[in-house]
Design a protein around this motif. Sequence first.
Motif, PDB file in Angstrom:
ATOM      1  N   LEU A 151       0.824  -1.208   0.000  1.00  0.00           N
ATOM      2  CA  LEU A 151       0.000   0.000   0.000  1.00  0.00           C
ATOM      3  C   LEU A 151       0.857   1.255   0.000  1.00  0.00           C
ATOM      4  O   LEU A 151       0.556   2.230  -0.695  1.00  0.00           O
ATOM      5  CB  LEU A 151      -0.920  -0.005   1.227  1.00  0.00           C
ATOM      6  N   ARG A 200      -9.468  -2.694  -7.775  1.00  0.00           N
ATOM      7  CA  ARG A 200      -9.950  -2.075  -6.540  1.00  0.00           C
ATOM      8  C   ARG A 200     -10.451  -3.135  -5.563  1.00  0.00           C
ATOM      9  O   ARG A 200     -10.332  -2.964  -4.341  1.00  0.00           O
ATOM     10  CB  ARG A 200     -11.053  -1.070  -6.863  1.00  0.00           C
ATOM     11  N   THR A 247      -7.430  -4.464  -3.803  1.00  0.00           N
ATOM     12  CA  THR A 247      -6.923  -3.563  -2.771  1.00  0.00           C
ATOM     13  C   THR A 247      -7.575  -3.834  -1.420  1.00  0.00           C
ATOM     14  O   THR A 247      -6.932  -3.662  -0.371  1.00  0.00           O
ATOM     15  CB  THR A 247      -7.169  -2.106  -3.189  1.00  0.00           C
ATOM     16  N   GLN A 284      -5.646  -6.159   0.970  1.00  0.00           N
ATOM     17  CA  GLN A 284      -4.587  -5.594   1.808  1.00  0.00           C
ATOM     18  C   GLN A 284      -5.145  -4.841   3.011  1.00  0.00           C
ATOM     19  O   GLN A 284      -4.461  -4.694   4.019  1.00  0.00           O
ATOM     20  CB  GLN A 284      -3.715  -4.662   0.964  1.00  0.00           C
TER      21      GLN A 284
END
Length: 375
Positions: A88, A304, A307, A310
């Motif tokens: 990130l 997305r 993501t 994470q």
Amino acid sequence: MGWGDMDPSNGSRLDACFGVFNASDGRDPAQSSIASPWFSTAFGLIGLGSNLFALCVLLSSSRKLSSQARSSFLVFLCGLVVTDFMGLLVTASVIIPYHFIKFAWAKVDPGCHLCNFLGFSMVFFGQCPLLLGATMAGERFFGINRPFSRSSSVSKRRAWSIVGLVWGFSCLLGLLPVLGLGRYTLQYPGSWCFLTLLPDTGDIIFCLLFALLGIFSVLLSFVFNTVSVVTLCRVYHDRESVQRRRDSEVEMMVQLVGIMVIATICWMPLLIFIVQMVLQQLPAKGQLRTLPTETQKMLLIYIRMVTWNQILDPWVYILFRRAVLQRISPGLRLRPSIASLYPVLNLSLRRKLTPSSVLQQWPHVGTAEAASTPG
């Protein structure tokens, strides 16, 4: 010939990372609404804060543990959290400034070095959690199902070595496009770089390698975790094994299954989409030079979703710990049996196993104690 041997001023060199998506379209109002800087910033800060908090909790817990199996599992978890945090941090350091500045990639990065770095980061920090999840599932599988096949539990040093091997393998995988196999190209809406879903030989091989390796890791985790959970359920129903200390194994498996479920939900759509797109475009090999708009938008949606992996990973460990579960449910107490994670069962056992009921079931116990008591 590698990418480093190409002349940045050459037009074909620019096509290497800017051919799939036209970077000049990044100022479109429609794309600006999709690429919201505040959305990306909030997303990144939440993820970084979650992983940092989980890392602090992990370090605090590792100092209090005496179980070698549990401490090695925490090493793998720590490697996973560090990977998610750095992923990130690295990607957000490029993507978030783009959303605020809206710089022109072709002018800022004519040599495609920044795009290659961002694409490498996406592949490296994307593949690592999947491989680490499969590694953790395999370690728990052998620890639960084959406890005597190893001379001892995995030590902390060996666990960190395994984490290092996973990082090294993922690094080699991410470097393949830089070495000539496949390409990293700018993707819609012009804020990030990733592997190329075009029907060129190198791109096809790299895309399939990345996607199939990820799918294999998820499926391997599923098989290992399923067998381990079934084994723990058998231990739970085995009377002779009721006294075996399985609380730690159950806690680790709950966390591991949570990590696997999140990885499956977040990653499988993207991996399947990559395989599907590559196979569908094989007949157009050498003819298709840009991705269709719908394909670009779908790829953005799936990225997305990835993501979220994470962001959610650290909360699996933060929330599914016995210390947290005991605060939520006071009836959940530490006991030297697998039944400790089932407060209803514990309540029924406490009602049945009173001193009077024990004497009724085994009257010879009371007489034996009376005979052995000195007068």
